[in-house]
Scaffold this motif. Structure first.
Motif, PDB file in Angstrom:
ATOM      1  N   MET A   1       0.842  -1.171   0.000  1.00  0.00           N
ATOM      2  CA  MET A   1       0.000   0.000   0.000  1.00  0.00           C
ATOM      3  C   MET A   1       0.895   1.245   0.000  1.00  0.00           C
ATOM      4  O   MET A   1       1.948   1.266   0.616  1.00  0.00           O
ATOM      5  N   THR A   2       0.447   2.291  -0.636  1.00  0.00           N
ATOM      6  CA  THR A   2       1.232   3.508  -0.765  1.00  0.00           C
ATOM      7  C   THR A   2       1.056   4.392   0.455  1.00  0.00           C
ATOM      8  O   THR A   2      -0.050   4.598   0.933  1.00  0.00           O
ATOM      9  N   ASP A   3       2.200   4.938   0.941  1.00  0.00           N
ATOM     10  CA  ASP A   3       2.149   5.911   2.026  1.00  0.00           C
ATOM     11  C   ASP A   3       2.023   7.289   1.374  1.00  0.00           C
ATOM     12  O   ASP A   3       2.993   7.810   0.832  1.00  0.00           O
ATOM     13  N   PHE A   4       0.851   7.877   1.416  1.00  0.00           N
ATOM     14  CA  PHE A   4       0.584   9.143   0.719  1.00  0.00           C
ATOM     15  C   PHE A   4       1.332  10.322   1.331  1.00  0.00           C
ATOM     16  O   PHE A   4       1.519  11.331   0.684  1.00  0.00           O
ATOM     17  N   ASN A   5       1.791  10.191   2.563  1.00  0.00           N
ATOM     18  CA  ASN A   5       2.520  11.287   3.216  1.00  0.00           C
ATOM     19  C   ASN A   5       3.877  11.528   2.577  1.00  0.00           C
ATOM     20  O   ASN A   5       4.413  12.627   2.673  1.00  0.00           O
ATOM     21  N   VAL A   6       4.451  10.516   1.936  1.00  0.00           N
ATOM     22  CA  VAL A   6       5.783  10.683   1.346  1.00  0.00           C
ATOM     23  C   VAL A   6       5.715  11.101  -0.123  1.00  0.00           C
ATOM     24  O   VAL A   6       6.737  11.381  -0.724  1.00  0.00           O
ATOM     25  N   LEU A   7       4.534  11.141  -0.707  1.00  0.00           N
ATOM     26  CA  LEU A   7       4.372  11.551  -2.108  1.00  0.00           C
ATOM     27  C   LEU A   7       4.403  13.069  -2.217  1.00  0.00           C
ATOM     28  O   LEU A   7       3.794  13.771  -1.408  1.00  0.00           O
ATOM     29  N   SER A   8       5.063  13.539  -3.247  1.00  0.00           N
ATOM     30  CA  SER A   8       5.033  14.982  -3.494  1.00  0.00           C
ATOM     31  C   SER A   8       3.644  15.359  -4.002  1.00  0.00           C
ATOM     32  O   SER A   8       2.884  14.511  -4.470  1.00  0.00           O
ATOM     33  N   THR A   9       3.329  16.620  -3.891  1.00  0.00           N
ATOM     34  CA  THR A   9       2.023  17.101  -4.358  1.00  0.00           C
ATOM     35  C   THR A   9       1.861  16.814  -5.846  1.00  0.00           C
ATOM     36  O   THR A   9       0.796  16.375  -6.295  1.00  0.00           O
ATOM     37  N   GLU A  10       2.924  17.025  -6.605  1.00  0.00           N
ATOM     38  CA  GLU A  10       2.868  16.785  -8.053  1.00  0.00           C
ATOM     39  C   GLU A  10       2.624  15.302  -8.343  1.00  0.00           C
ATOM     40  O   GLU A  10       1.812  14.948  -9.191  1.00  0.00           O
ATOM     41  N   ARG A  11       3.309  14.427  -7.629  1.00  0.00           N
ATOM     42  CA  ARG A  11       3.124  12.978  -7.830  1.00  0.00           C
ATOM     43  C   ARG A  11       1.727  12.568  -7.403  1.00  0.00           C
ATOM     44  O   ARG A  11       1.102  11.723  -8.040  1.00  0.00           O
TER      45      ARG A  11
END
Length: 74
Positions: A1-11
């Motif tokens: 599962m993806t940790d959305f906190n580590v994704l950049s806003t653009e990603r």
């Protein structure tokens, strides 16, 4: 599962756009399948009507039998 906190806003925006695109394709495929299913039922409408007529005929015969039986008991 993806940790959305580590994704950049653009990603994250790109992921949302990709997800929306996939959802649109899935929705279109579902609509296409539903349309084909309706077309198939329409093609077999005559068979459905014959089945309904046969069922109605059977019910009428049964009701006539019941009426005859009830009249014979009087």
């Amino acid at each position: 599962m993806t940790d959305f906190n580590v994704l950049s806003t653009e990603r994250l925006r790109a992921l949302i756009a990709d997800t929306e695109g996939t959802l649109k394709k899935l929705t279109e495929e579902l609509e296409r399948r539903e349309f084909l299913a309706q077309e198939n039922e329409i093609e077999h409408l005559e068979e459905h009507m014959k089945g309904a007529e046969l069922s109605l005929s059977t019910i009428k015969k049964f009701l006539a039998y019941l009426l005859t039986d009830l009249q014979g008991r009087k």
